[in-house]
Scaffold this motif. Structure first.
Motif, PDB file in Angstrom:
ATOM      1  N   HIS A 151      -2.176   1.116   5.829  1.00 19.38           N
ATOM      2  CA  HIS A 151      -3.451   0.952   4.841  1.00 19.38           C
ATOM      3  C   HIS A 151      -4.123  -0.431   5.302  1.00 19.38           C
ATOM      4  O   HIS A 151      -3.834  -1.206   6.041  1.00 19.38           O
TER       5      HIS A 151
ATOM      6  N   TRP B 239      -2.012   1.125  -4.820  1.00 21.41           N
ATOM      7  CA  TRP B 239      -1.649  -0.383  -4.636  1.00 21.41           C
ATOM      8  C   TRP B 239      -0.715  -0.678  -5.573  1.00 21.41           C
ATOM      9  O   TRP B 239      -0.652  -0.550  -6.872  1.00 21.41           O
TER      10      TRP B 239
ATOM     11  N   CYS C 159      -9.422   0.460   0.493  1.00 22.91           N
ATOM     12  CA  CYS C 159      -8.723   0.708   1.806  1.00 22.91           C
ATOM     13  C   CYS C 159      -9.702   1.608   2.933  1.00 22.91           C
ATOM     14  O   CYS C 159     -10.073   2.556   2.528  1.00 22.91           O
TER      15      CYS C 159
ATOM     16  N   GLY D  81       0.684  -1.342  -0.003  1.00 19.12           N
ATOM     17  CA  GLY D  81       0.120  -0.111   0.065  1.00 19.12           C
ATOM     18  C   GLY D  81       0.674   1.306  -0.102  1.00 19.12           C
ATOM     19  O   GLY D  81       1.947   1.241   0.810  1.00 19.12           O
TER      20      GLY D  81
END
Length: 181
Positions: A93, A34, A129, A29
């Motif tokens: 995250h 990502w 997230c 993260g």
């Protein structure tokens, strides 16, 4: 205390069961995207790695979900067991895909592990997230795209071409600086 402890130890041991995964992925993260790495295929395809960013609202196509679509989804074979190794690059995250019953935190400097049991059907699973990791924390969607094995193998070939690392840089030593006395 012993009456509660013994069954608890047996339960904890069975929960930590190690399953032979079909695929192992590394997920990192970042603020606010990502990074995915497929390292199981290094011998045949080389490492496949890429970043996944949310598609901006002004680029959403009809049928796509606002704030939940990405440019590069995480592609996995349908009917597989996937081991995901998670870490964070900057802040904490959360890798959260509720329809796959997956939530694990990604901390900088720590490696966490979570398993995804992917159903047999070809489908896209959405998550994001859900940790307040900064100003744009709500702009870190996750799309896990399950494909039949034939389509997945075709995707691997295309991904190798699209996300190939630069073999010259990776296979040759490059001197950035040289120290002399």
């Amino acid at each position: 205390l012993v009456v509660v402890a013994l069954p608890s130890f047996a339960l904890l041991y069975s929960i930590d069961e190690v399953i032979n995964p079909s695929l192992t992925l590394k997920v990192i993260g970042h603020q606010w995207y990502w990074y995915y790495e497929y390292s199981d295929f290094e011998a045949s395809f080389g490492n496949i790695f890429f970043d996944s960013y949310m598609i901006p609202e002004n680029e959403i196509q009809p049928g796509q979900k606002r704030l939940l679509e990405v440019d590069n989804p995480l592609v996995v074979p349908a009917g597989s067991k996937v081991k995901v190794l998670l870490s964070g690059n900057d802040v904490m995250h959360s890798f959260f895909v509720p329809s796959l019953a997956v939530q694990e935190y990604a901390f900088p400097g720590q490696l966490n592990e979570v398993w995804m049991d992917i159903p047999d059907e070809a489908k896209s699973y959405h998550g994001q997230c859900n940790q307040i990791c900064g100003t744009y924390h709500s702009y870190m969607p996750i799309v896990v795209k399950a494909l039949p094995i034939e389509e997945y193998n075709d995707w691997l070939i295309r991904a190798k071409q699209e996300f190939a690392k630069n073999d010259f840089i990776m296979n040759n030593s490059v001197k950035l600086a040289e120290y002399k006395k």
